[in-house]
Design an enzyme around this catalytic site. Structure first.
Site, PDB file in Angstrom:
ATOM      1  N   ASP A 158       0.836  -1.205   0.000  1.00 14.18           N
ATOM      2  CA  ASP A 158       0.000   0.000   0.000  1.00 14.18           C
ATOM      3  C   ASP A 158       0.874   1.260   0.000  1.00 14.18           C
ATOM      4  OD1 ASP A 158       0.929   0.252   2.589  1.00 14.18           O
ATOM      5  OD2 ASP A 158      -0.987  -0.174   3.546  1.00 14.18           O
ATOM      6  N   SER A 159       0.234   2.429  -0.039  1.00 13.90           N
ATOM      7  CA  SER A 159       1.006   3.671  -0.190  1.00 13.90           C
ATOM      8  C   SER A 159       1.957   3.894   0.993  1.00 13.90           C
ATOM      9  CB  SER A 159       0.068   4.867  -0.359  1.00 13.90           C
ATOM     10  OG  SER A 159      -0.830   4.939   0.734  1.00 13.90           O
TER      11      SER A 159
END
Lengths: 244, 81
Positions: free
Chosen positions: B38-39
């Site tokens: 994920d980011s």
């Protein structure tokens, strides 16, 4: 409970009570202070004489370099911070029409930029550890405002928005981020109100008295405990029923 | 540092820091789509690269990293100029 807690602005008032409460729960505590070295030493001595672990650590928490140095020193001396309590705060009251830019900036820097700097520094090892607690002291001023408090209230409301955003950013890593909004607590900050104002304030408090720093510290203690593992992004109001 | 050495260190970091499955890592693997990073995971990777390779990666350059191979490219370029 074990781990390392860093409490900003812990030489007196709510911060000092928080440092003592977390030490009683077994945390090694870094007692941050900006200027009152005697106060910080007293807090550390009380903890150490009670069998706990604590160190004083000087830093202006609105200064990026000093915050970085503080976290490095604390990590080296007692370990990486697992509980951060953003407590440092000042007031510099005045009606908006008479409020200077310096007065505005100084309060925002000490109360809000400090939260950004310290939280950012604390998160890196917390993310790696997949655990951590960030607890910031907001204020009822940040929830419902107060005349003469536009700078202070803005900084404290800012903490609430910050808390919610960071709770969402790092929740997937097992880190909780919460705020506490104390009402009128008997500290040097509220002593400055004067007796007449204080009496007026007390009439608005359901419990009919000012709060004690320990009554805020016990809530920090709870949010730092295993029992609060499913609470994040919240602001707990601890005001004796002021904002009802 | 040789490219092969950067690649092998990169694999190590991805397993140790991001908890990725070693078998899933290839130079073509895309972080978000293939490896499900994920980011925040990408930010963790950047911090790990900076710490372990001693390089600085500004945000605007970080945006160019889509695959493991591109991360190796960036580190190689930083290290060898």
């Amino acid at each position: 409970m074990s781990g390392v807690a860093l409490v900003t602005g812990a030489s007196r008032g709510i911060g000092a009570a928080v440092a003592g409460a977390l030490a009683a729960d077994g945390f090694a505590v870094a007692v941050n202070y900006a200027r009152s070295v005697e106060g910080a030493k007293r807090v550390v001595d009380d903890i150490v004489s009670g069998g706990g672990t604590a160190i004083p650590i000087q830093a202006d928490v609105s200064d990026a370099d000093q915050v970085a140095d503080m976290f490095a020193t604390v990590a080296g001396e007692i370990g990486a911070v697992s509980v951060l309590v953003n407590n440092a705060g000042i007031t510099d009251d005045g009606l908006l029409l008479r409020m200077g830019v310096d007065q505005w900036d100084r309060v925002i820097a000490t109360n809000l930029r400090s939260v950004y700097l310290c939280t950012k520094a604390a998160l890196k090892p917390m993310i790696r550890a997949r655990a951590g607690r960030i607890i910031s002291i907001s204020s009822v001023s940040g929830v419902s405002g107060n005349p003469g408090h536009s700078n202070y209230a803005a900084s404290k409301a800012g903490i609430i928005g910050f808390t919610q955003s960071i709770a969402k950013e790092v929740g997937s890593r097992g880190i909780t981020v919460n705020a506490i909004a104390p009402g009128f607590i008997a500290t040097d900050m509220t002593d400055a109100l004067g007796d007449t104002v204080a009496e007026g304030v007390i009439q608005q408090i359901s419990l009919g008295r000012l709060g004690r720093p320990e009554e805020v510290a016990s809530v920090v203690r709870y949010l730092a405990s295993d029992g609060a593992s499913y609470i994040t992004g919240q602001t707990l109001v601890v005001d004796g029923g002021l904002a009802l | 540092m040789e490219r092969a050495e950067i690649e092998s260190k990169m694999r190590e970091l991805l397993v140790e820091e991001l908890g990725l499955d070693a078998d899933a890592i290839s130079m073509e693997a895309r972080f978000e789509e293939d490896l499900e990073v994920d980011s925040l995971g990408v930010v963790e990777l950047l911090m790990a690269l900076e710490d372990n390779f001693g390089v600085q990666i500004p945000d605007e350059e970080a945006e160019s990293i889509g695959t493991v191979g591109q991360a190796v490219d960036l580190v190689e370029q930083k290290l060898n100029g």
